[in-house]
Scaffold this motif. Structure first.
Motif, PDB file in Angstrom:
ATOM      1  N   UNK A 166      -3.286  -3.185  10.136  1.00  0.00           N
ATOM      2  CA  UNK A 166      -2.586  -3.063   8.629  1.00  0.00           C
ATOM      3  C   UNK A 166      -2.846  -1.953   7.847  1.00  0.00           C
ATOM      4  N   UNK A 167      -1.853  -1.197   7.547  1.00  0.00           N
ATOM      5  CA  UNK A 167      -1.735   0.233   7.131  1.00  0.00           C
ATOM      6  C   UNK A 167      -2.091   0.268   5.671  1.00  0.00           C
TER       7      UNK A 167
ATOM      8  N   UNK B  85      -1.522 -14.417   0.494  1.00  0.00           N
ATOM      9  CA  UNK B  85      -0.778 -13.582   1.604  1.00  0.00           C
ATOM     10  C   UNK B  85       0.067 -12.763   0.702  1.00  0.00           C
ATOM     11  N   UNK B  86       1.010 -13.340   0.107  1.00  0.00           N
ATOM     12  CA  UNK B  86       1.824 -12.482  -0.853  1.00  0.00           C
ATOM     13  C   UNK B  86       1.144 -11.224  -1.594  1.00  0.00           C
ATOM     14  N   UNK B  87       0.071 -11.239  -2.136  1.00  0.00           N
ATOM     15  CA  UNK B  87      -0.674 -10.294  -2.713  1.00  0.00           C
ATOM     16  C   UNK B  87      -1.137  -9.383  -1.876  1.00  0.00           C
ATOM     17  N   UNK B  88      -1.404  -9.843  -0.471  1.00  0.00           N
ATOM     18  CA  UNK B  88      -1.802  -8.647   0.286  1.00  0.00           C
ATOM     19  C   UNK B  88      -0.497  -7.784   0.988  1.00  0.00           C
TER      20      UNK B  88
ATOM     21  N   UNK C 123       2.011  -7.404  -0.949  1.00  0.00           N
ATOM     22  CA  UNK C 123       2.419  -6.637  -1.934  1.00  0.00           C
ATOM     23  C   UNK C 123       1.767  -5.413  -2.128  1.00  0.00           C
ATOM     24  N   UNK C 124       0.514  -5.543  -1.744  1.00  0.00           N
ATOM     25  CA  UNK C 124      -0.302  -4.299  -1.998  1.00  0.00           C
ATOM     26  C   UNK C 124      -0.079  -3.128  -0.884  1.00  0.00           C
ATOM     27  N   UNK C 125       0.122  -3.702   0.407  1.00  0.00           N
ATOM     28  CA  UNK C 125       0.100  -2.744   1.321  1.00  0.00           C
ATOM     29  C   UNK C 125       1.763  -2.236   1.577  1.00  0.00           C
ATOM     30  N   UNK C 126       2.610  -3.130   0.826  1.00  0.00           N
ATOM     31  CA  UNK C 126       3.933  -2.818   0.541  1.00  0.00           C
ATOM     32  C   UNK C 126       4.968  -2.135   2.057  1.00  0.00           C
ATOM     33  N   UNK C 127       4.527  -3.106   3.070  1.00  0.00           N
ATOM     34  CA  UNK C 127       5.370  -2.897   4.188  1.00  0.00           C
ATOM     35  C   UNK C 127       4.823  -1.931   5.151  1.00  0.00           C
ATOM     36  N   UNK C 128       3.861  -0.996   4.703  1.00  0.00           N
ATOM     37  CA  UNK C 128       3.144  -0.068   5.479  1.00  0.00           C
ATOM     38  C   UNK C 128       2.270  -0.460   6.547  1.00  0.00           C
TER      39      UNK C 128
ATOM     40  N   UNK D 119       3.605  -9.054  11.072  1.00  0.00           N
ATOM     41  CA  UNK D 119       4.624  -8.489  10.562  1.00  0.00           C
ATOM     42  C   UNK D 119       4.231  -7.157  10.302  1.00  0.00           C
ATOM     43  N   UNK D 120       5.077  -6.047  10.260  1.00  0.00           N
ATOM     44  CA  UNK D 120       4.422  -4.619  10.103  1.00  0.00           C
ATOM     45  C   UNK D 120       5.534  -3.646  10.931  1.00  0.00           C
ATOM     46  N   UNK D 121       5.053  -2.299  10.855  1.00  0.00           N
ATOM     47  CA  UNK D 121       5.994  -1.476  11.473  1.00  0.00           C
ATOM     48  C   UNK D 121       6.045  -1.215  13.050  1.00  0.00           C
ATOM     49  N   UNK D 122       4.544  -1.860  13.351  1.00  0.00           N
ATOM     50  CA  UNK D 122       4.376  -1.803  14.784  1.00  0.00           C
ATOM     51  C   UNK D 122       4.545  -2.991  15.477  1.00  0.00           C
ATOM     52  N   UNK D 123       5.086  -4.162  14.765  1.00  0.00           N
ATOM     53  CA  UNK D 123       5.276  -5.385  15.289  1.00  0.00           C
ATOM     54  C   UNK D 123       6.774  -5.401  15.928  1.00  0.00           C
TER      55      UNK D 123
END
Length: 531
Positions: free
Chosen positions: A12-13, A293-296, A298-303, A345-349
């Motif tokens: 998780x970035x 989960x939504x708070x996490x 939002x914090x990492x904002x898809x990165x 979920x994420x850029x590498x998934x």
């Protein structure tokens, strides 16, 4: 395609926050949902709820997570964190000593015999933040922050470092004063709950309140809210590994499944009054996790790459156990199922449905994702299929023979008797500990001897090893584990076979048809049927 496996923890970035200064290695984040069940999630998504679960399932990866062994939470979460079978990691049950004799007390982090991911991260110069994870009390000194599973009650030695959280701040004040807890309980129960109602024969809610209090549902709600706030506070700090854990779905599902899955109890349906009291209790526990989960997200904002896992699923209690283990049914309406959930979920998934994931692949995959060597002692393999192929082009897998050089720096502490007693009472309320089992905070584990554990534990944990190898088509390793059992505990052989047969049958019922090959398991069951 070979479906190797990763379940829970994955990268998780922290992106803008920068991890520990290693921009090329995104932080790894695990969100643990104890008892997470697809039946509940899918129905609530269909009803327009759980927007964050829905977003991940629609845009990311998801699947059934196979628990190949005993559905005992401290065992499974320790396997998630270490990659080892219970026989190696040493946490065999909710309470110990494990021989089943005499007074016992809840398991603690001191019993773990192998390094966890946060120890590995520290060894290789990475920073971890671990919040509320099962069997992390007393907290371990690590490079980073550990908020142990007992931190929400301010237990001694529950934070590392000791000033990790400002627990006396206004941010936590309403949680630490029971008189101010009503607004936290309100979404879960259909009346204005107060603990004193359980002792008041004049109260129309006495029975309902007694259920909540005796099964520690009120305390669990407050504990998980504490952990959610701690996660929000600590996510602002840099980290390479971030772990958050929530237990409330497990508590609510054990005690109140009857009021959620009413069709399963058509033979003895709950009353309208009971549904008013508890009809929202299980769904609300999932709304809570979805919010966290939504708070996490939002914090990492898809990165970042975010992974959510559960140790088992849920269903009607009477269907969940073999006949000789149905004693818990009289206490509980919900009980464990052999498969849990996994989402990522994420850029590498790689988006899409995942098949064949088990609990054994987490640790090696997470090690690879953190960029640290993968121990050759771990039975599970790195899961390639969860990620986009190009990820490994820039992150080649490293390996090492073992983690013998990784330190497990536990502190020499005296456990608080009241804390241990409260945990023991909670385990009794969930049916994990019989009423006749005495508590003794001084109960010592002594020298570790797996083969000296009770027949139930030896059989269950060897069955876990056998089942895992059979699911992988590795009959030779399965027979080797079974041979060790025959040599060391012949009295547990028949029960082990029964566990393998039962687990095979349950997984066939629960998993999508064709997603797992049961050929080796069926052959093993037939071969050893009459031995």
């Amino acid at each position: 395609m070979k479906h190797l496996i990763v379940l829970a923890l994955v990268a998780l970035t922290l992106s803008a926050c920068g991890g520990s200064g290693q921009d090329s290695e995104p932080p790894t984040v695990l969100v643990g949902v104890d008892g997470g069940e697809w039946q509940v999630i899918d129905q609530m998504i269909a009803d327009g709820e759980l927007p964050n679960f829905a977003k991940i399932k629609n845009e990311g990866a998801w699947g059934h997570l196979i628990n190949n062994g005993m559905e005992v939470s401290p065992v499974v979460w320790t396997t998630f964190a270490t990659g080892h079978f219970a026989r190696q990691h040493g946490v065999l049950d909710h309470v110990f000593p494990f021989d089943g004799e005499g007074a016992r007390r809840p398991v603690t982090s001191e019993l773990r015999r192998v390094p966890a991911l946060w120890n590995v991260a520290t060894h290789y110069g990475l920073r971890s933040i671990v919040v509320g994870y099962f069997v992390t009390h007393p907290a371990e000194p690590i490079d980073g922050v550990m908020v142990s599973s007992q931190a929400p009650i301010l237990a001694p030695d529950s934070l590392y470092p000791e000033d990790a959280l400002d627990v006396q701040s206004h941010y936590y004040s309403d949680l630490l004063n029971p008189a101010l807890n009503n607004h936290i309980w309100a979404p879960y129960f259909g009346w204005d709950y107060d603990r004193a109602q359980a002792d008041d024969p004049e109260s129309p809610y006495q029975v309902a309140a007694a259920t909540v209090r005796e099964r520690a549902l009120d305390a669990r709600v407050v504990r998980d809210e504490f952990l959610r706030r701690a996660v929000a506070e600590l996510s602002e700090q840099p980290s390479d590994l971030f772990i958050a854990y929530y237990r409330i779905p497990d508590f609510m599902s054990h005690s109140l499944w009857r009021y959620y899955d009413t069709e399963a109890f058509a033979d003895n349906p709950p009353s309208e009054e009971e549904l008013e009291w508890f009809g929202e209790s299980v769904p609300q526990s999932y709304r809570f996790v979805d919010q966290a989960l939504g708070e996490l997200m939002e914090f990492w904002d898809g990165k970042a790459n975010i992974v959510i896992v559960s140790d088992h699923g849920f269903g009607r209690a009477a269907d969940a156990k073999m006949e000789d283990e149905n004693a818990r049914v009289k206490y509980l309406s919900g009980d464990h199922r052999a498969n849990g959930i996994v989402l990522a979920t994420g850029p590498d998934i790689q988006p899409g449905e995942i098949e064949g994931l088990t609990i054994m692949e987490i640790a090696p995959t997470i090690a690879a994702m953190m960029g640290v060597p993968v121990s050759g002692e771990l039975p599970g393999e790195v899961a390639y299929d969860l990620f986009k192929p190009e990820f490994f082009d820039n992150n080649p897998i490293k390996s090492v023979a073992d983690y013998s050089q990784v330190e497990i720096p536990l502190r020499n502490v005296v456990l608080d008797q009241q804390v241990q007693e409260e945990e023991m009472d909670a385990l009794r309320g969930l049916g994990y500990v019989g009423e006749g089992v005495e508590f003794d905070v001084s109960s010592a584990a002594g020298e570790y001897n797996f083969w000296g554990a009770s027949e139930r534990l030896v059989a269950g944990h060897i069955a876990s090893e056998v089942m895992y190898y059979l699911l992988k088509g590795d009959t030779e390793s399965a027979e080797f584990a079974y041979g060790l059992l025959e040599e060391n505990r012949p009295d547990a052989v028949r029960r082990t076979w029964a566990y393998v047969w039962h687990k095979t049958d349950m997984l066939k019922q629960r998993l999508p048809e064709g997603s797992v090959d049961f050929t080796a398991a069926d052959a093993f069951v037939e071969k050893h049927r009459d031995r």
